[in-house]
Design an enzyme around this catalytic site. Structure first.
Site, PDB file in Angstrom:
ATOM      1  N   ASP A 179       0.844  -1.202   0.000  1.00 33.18           N
ATOM      2  CA  ASP A 179       0.000   0.000   0.000  1.00 33.18           C
ATOM      3  C   ASP A 179       0.876   1.248   0.000  1.00 33.18           C
ATOM      4  O   ASP A 179       2.027   1.216   0.467  1.00 33.18           O
ATOM      5  CB  ASP A 179      -0.881   0.025   1.255  1.00 33.18           C
ATOM      6  CG  ASP A 179      -1.876  -1.116   1.275  1.00 33.18           C
ATOM      7  OD1 ASP A 179      -2.099  -1.729   0.217  1.00 33.18           O
ATOM      8  OD2 ASP A 179      -2.418  -1.391   2.366  1.00 33.18           O
TER       9      ASP A 179
HETATM   10  N1  URA Z   1      -1.551  -5.960   3.715  1.00 31.99           N
HETATM   11  C1  URA Z   1      -2.000  -4.674   3.758  1.00 31.99           C
HETATM   12  O1  URA Z   1      -3.058  -4.401   4.299  1.00 31.99           O
HETATM   13  N2  URA Z   1      -1.246  -3.727   3.183  1.00 31.99           N
HETATM   14  C2  URA Z   1      -0.044  -3.968   2.586  1.00 31.99           C
HETATM   15  O2  URA Z   1       0.610  -3.040   2.095  1.00 31.99           O
HETATM   16  C3  URA Z   1       0.409  -5.303   2.555  1.00 31.99           C
HETATM   17  C4  URA Z   1      -0.354  -6.294   3.134  1.00 31.99           C
END
Ligand code: URA
Length: 239
Positions: free
Chosen positions: A102
């Site tokens: 993310d």
């Molecule tokens: N799970 C999430 O919620 N975000 C990420 O960036 C990776 C795994």
């Protein structure tokens, strides 16, 4: 392959720069200095330039420590991308991230131009483990640990594969998660089932390869051939 060609390719230098470096005595093949640009080098040889191992593969494999605010993409109209962070060193390569983090998450992103390798990491059947350090807005509970081990049912009804969850080193709100799948916002959604918010999320390992914490935010380096082989070895089909 000839040594000068290999060094030029792997270090993204011109052939004449590579030859000059070889003659200066800063290139080693399997640990020994080699000053002959026309030396034929085995594809499995370990080659280093100024003490740093070079990736002798025709492909590029990079370990990047993604900073917050950067998107896991090759290009984007408005945002800084992970590929833009490494582009200066690899201007002519069709690079892309093998997996997403993310925008608010940090840590290990593997960048490559080897489509088959990326596929083997990302294919749902492969179950390559990925480790994350997480800071929650509430203390970790035994219920969460048991739920993750059993397989969390998300709000949309989908059931996640069993995941590792253990206390982290940063106090009662810190946790370490090991996932073997990659569903959109998976960790945030899994903790959300328990009413917990995720304040920090950092990926620290992919397929047995641990993020080099000396890189720092935005830092990157090529993987050594041994490191590429270690990840590839974790990419076998599992039931
Ligand atoms: N799970 C999430 O919620 N975000 C990420 O960036 C990776 C795994």
């Amino acid at each position: 392959m000839r040594l000068d060609k290999l060094v030029a390719h792997a270090a993204q230098r011109s052939r004449s720069d590579a030859r000059a470096a070889i003659r200066r005595g800063v290139v080693c093949v399997d640990g020994a200095v080699c000053r002959a640009p026309d030396e034929q080098v085995d594809r499995n040889a370990t080659v280093s330039l100024e003490g740093k191992p070079l990736c002798t593969s025709p492909y590029v494999y990079l370990m990047l420590d993604k900073p917050k605010g950067v998107v896991s993409a090759s290009t984007d109209q408005n945002e800084v991308t992970v590929v833009s962070l490494v582009r200066g060193d690899y201007p002519r390569r069709s690079l892309f991230p093998a997996g997403r983090l993310d925008k608010t998450s940090t840590g290990f992103v593997l960048i490559t131009d080897d489509g088959a390798f990326a596929h083997s990491i990302l294919a749902p059947k492969r179950h390559v483990p990925k480790t994350y350090e997480v800071l929650l807005d509430t203390p970790l509970t035994a219920e969460m640990i048991e739920g993750f081990a059993a397989g969390v049912r998300l709000a949309d009804g989908s059931v996640m594969r069993p995941a590792g969850l253990a206390p982290g080193a940063g106090g009662p709100c810190s946790a370490r998660v090991v996932l073997q799948q990659g569903v959109y916002h998976q960790i945030k959604r899994m903790f959300g089932v328990y009413g917990a918010g995720v304040n920090e999320l950092r990926r620290t390992a992919i397929g047995g390869l641990v993020l080099d914490e000396t890189l720092g935010p935005g830092g990157f380096r090529p993987l050594s051939p041994e490191e590429v082989a270690r990840v590839a070895a974790r990419c076998e089909d599992t039931p």
